[in-house]
Design a protein around this motif. Structure first.
Motif, PDB file in Angstrom:
ATOM      1  N   PRO A  52      23.394  57.749  40.561  1.00 49.83           N
ATOM      2  CA  PRO A  52      24.935  58.249  40.601  1.00 49.83           C
ATOM      3  C   PRO A  52      25.326  58.669  39.197  1.00 49.83           C
ATOM      4  CG  PRO A  52      24.953  56.302  42.011  1.00 49.83           C
ATOM      5  CD  PRO A  52      23.550  56.191  41.006  1.00 49.83           C
ATOM      6  N   VAL A  53      25.971  59.957  39.426  1.00 51.99           N
ATOM      7  CA  VAL A  53      26.520  60.668  38.076  1.00 51.99           C
ATOM      8  C   VAL A  53      27.772  59.802  37.712  1.00 51.99           C
ATOM      9  CG1 VAL A  53      27.503  62.739  36.994  1.00 51.99           C
ATOM     10  CG2 VAL A  53      25.414  62.767  38.481  1.00 51.99           C
ATOM     11  N   VAL A  54      27.960  59.435  36.491  1.00 53.54           N
ATOM     12  CA  VAL A  54      29.190  58.693  36.213  1.00 53.54           C
ATOM     13  C   VAL A  54      30.004  59.610  35.286  1.00 53.54           C
ATOM     14  CG1 VAL A  54      30.248  56.730  34.790  1.00 53.54           C
ATOM     15  CG2 VAL A  54      27.924  56.398  35.846  1.00 53.54           C
ATOM     16  N   LYS A  55      31.446  59.609  35.537  1.00 52.03           N
ATOM     17  CA  LYS A  55      32.256  60.598  34.837  1.00 52.03           C
ATOM     18  C   LYS A  55      32.508  60.026  33.474  1.00 52.03           C
ATOM     19  CE  LYS A  55      34.335  62.155  38.806  1.00 52.03           C
ATOM     20  NZ  LYS A  55      35.926  62.577  39.645  1.00 52.03           N
ATOM     21  N   ILE A  56      32.716  61.005  32.214  1.00 46.87           N
ATOM     22  CA  ILE A  56      32.970  60.713  31.132  1.00 46.87           C
ATOM     23  C   ILE A  56      34.324  59.909  30.988  1.00 46.87           C
ATOM     24  CG2 ILE A  56      33.715  61.439  29.014  1.00 46.87           C
ATOM     25  CD1 ILE A  56      30.755  61.709  29.642  1.00 46.87           C
ATOM     26  N   SER A  57      35.289  60.396  32.016  1.00 42.01           N
ATOM     27  CA  SER A  57      36.601  59.647  31.842  1.00 42.01           C
ATOM     28  C   SER A  57      36.580  58.162  32.326  1.00 42.01           C
ATOM     29  CB  SER A  57      37.535  60.185  33.035  1.00 42.01           C
ATOM     30  OG  SER A  57      36.788  60.262  34.139  1.00 42.01           O
ATOM     31  N   THR A  58      35.448  57.930  33.168  1.00 40.84           N
ATOM     32  CA  THR A  58      35.060  56.481  33.581  1.00 40.84           C
ATOM     33  C   THR A  58      34.767  55.779  32.496  1.00 40.84           C
ATOM     34  OG1 THR A  58      34.843  57.220  35.771  1.00 40.84           O
ATOM     35  CG2 THR A  58      33.814  54.975  35.210  1.00 40.84           C
ATOM     36  N   ALA A  82      29.257  51.881  32.747  1.00 42.21           N
ATOM     37  CA  ALA A  82      29.245  52.550  34.133  1.00 42.21           C
ATOM     38  C   ALA A  82      29.157  51.566  34.757  1.00 42.21           C
ATOM     39  CB  ALA A  82      27.910  53.292  33.999  1.00 42.21           C
ATOM     40  N   PRO A  83      29.446  51.856  36.260  1.00 42.89           N
ATOM     41  CA  PRO A  83      29.220  50.741  37.228  1.00 42.89           C
ATOM     42  C   PRO A  83      28.015  50.112  37.209  1.00 42.89           C
ATOM     43  CG  PRO A  83      30.442  52.652  38.048  1.00 42.89           C
ATOM     44  CD  PRO A  83      29.769  53.057  37.043  1.00 42.89           C
ATOM     45  N   SER A  84      27.754  48.558  37.802  1.00 42.01           N
ATOM     46  CA  SER A  84      26.613  47.999  37.496  1.00 42.01           C
ATOM     47  C   SER A  84      25.697  48.418  38.726  1.00 42.01           C
ATOM     48  CB  SER A  84      26.811  46.484  37.453  1.00 42.01           C
ATOM     49  OG  SER A  84      27.399  46.187  38.793  1.00 42.01           O
ATOM     50  N   PHE A  85      24.501  48.590  38.782  1.00 40.61           N
ATOM     51  CA  PHE A  85      23.428  48.572  39.608  1.00 40.61           C
ATOM     52  C   PHE A  85      22.195  47.914  39.591  1.00 40.61           C
ATOM     53  CE2 PHE A  85      22.850  51.576  36.271  1.00 40.61           C
ATOM     54  CZ  PHE A  85      21.625  51.634  36.217  1.00 40.61           C
ATOM     55  N   ILE A  86      21.604  47.882  40.696  1.00 37.21           N
ATOM     56  CA  ILE A  86      20.384  47.044  40.896  1.00 37.21           C
ATOM     57  C   ILE A  86      19.196  47.854  40.520  1.00 37.21           C
ATOM     58  CG2 ILE A  86      19.106  45.186  42.104  1.00 37.21           C
ATOM     59  CD1 ILE A  86      21.639  44.229  43.204  1.00 37.21           C
TER      60      ILE A  86
END
Length: 211
Positions: free
Chosen positions: A161-167, A174-178
């Motif tokens: 998934p694309v992560v926004k620069i603001s995030t 970035a949010p964690s993922f497996i």
């Protein structure tokens, strides 16, 4: 109906095709000379080779099983902290610095994963240096190019998934993922066993190389 000559030509062409395909399949397969010597608890004598010149396999004789790993933002690797430097050093701290000794003469080889971790550690350290020296620039330049080549070589096609620069700015990561990964602990175990076997060899023989 085909004549006897026609059937003979077809048979000849089929045999030629089979031979050509067999030859193509053998391209790139290299035979290595075998030895009977035990270099670590993870190796058996029937799998060892000469390790002289180019007479060696390009992969360690280990089975890397797939495991699940969570990719997240670890505060341990935050820039500008003494903890991060210590953690990076420990990632390649295998008592032998990420190297193995293989073959009858205990030839030294670097292991790619530890070379890559070393480069990441060097880049992290460089980002904390206020002044860049020619020697540092040369090392970092090598590491960046080395990592670039390996990233392209592996060509990981996993969708993310694309992560926004603001995030990234607000949360710092970035949010964690497996992901499914090779079990890198196997490499740490292999290097540890190889290190112990090498030093046991030195104690028994009193030398770095085979007599």
């Amino acid at each position: 109906m085909l004549s006897q000559r026609g059937w003979t030509i077809i048979l000849f062409l089929n045999i030629a095709f089979i031979i050509s395909r067999t030859s193509l399949c053998s391209i790139g397969k290299v035979k290595y000379s075998t030895l009977h010597i035990n270099l670590s608890p993870f190796l058996t004598s029937r799998t060892l080779v000469g390790y002289i010149g180019k007479d060696y396999p390009v992969q360690l004789p280990v089975q890397l099983d797939l495991v699940q790993a969570t990719f997240d933002c670890s505060v341990r690797y935050t820039l500008n902290t003494s903890v991060a430097g210590e953690i990076w050093n420990k990632s390649t701290d295998t008592r032998n610095g990420g190297f193995v000794r293989l073959g009858p003469d205990r030839r030294v080889f670097a292991v790619s994963m530890f070379h890559e971790l070393h480069c990441m550690s060097a880049i992290s350290s460089a980002l904390n240096e206020p002044i860049q020296t020619p020697m540092l620039d040369g090392h970092i330049g090598h590491c960046l190019n080395y990592l670039r080549m390996f990233i392209q070589c592996n060509a990981d096609a996993t969708e993310e998934p694309v992560v926004k620069i603001s995030t990234l700015k607000s949360q710092g990561c970035a949010p964690s993922f497996i992901r499914r990964c090779s079990n890198w602990n196997t490499l740490y175990d292999f290097l540890s066993g190889n290190y112990l076997a090498f030093h046991e060899h030195k104690v028994v023989n009193g030398t770095w190389t085979r007599e």
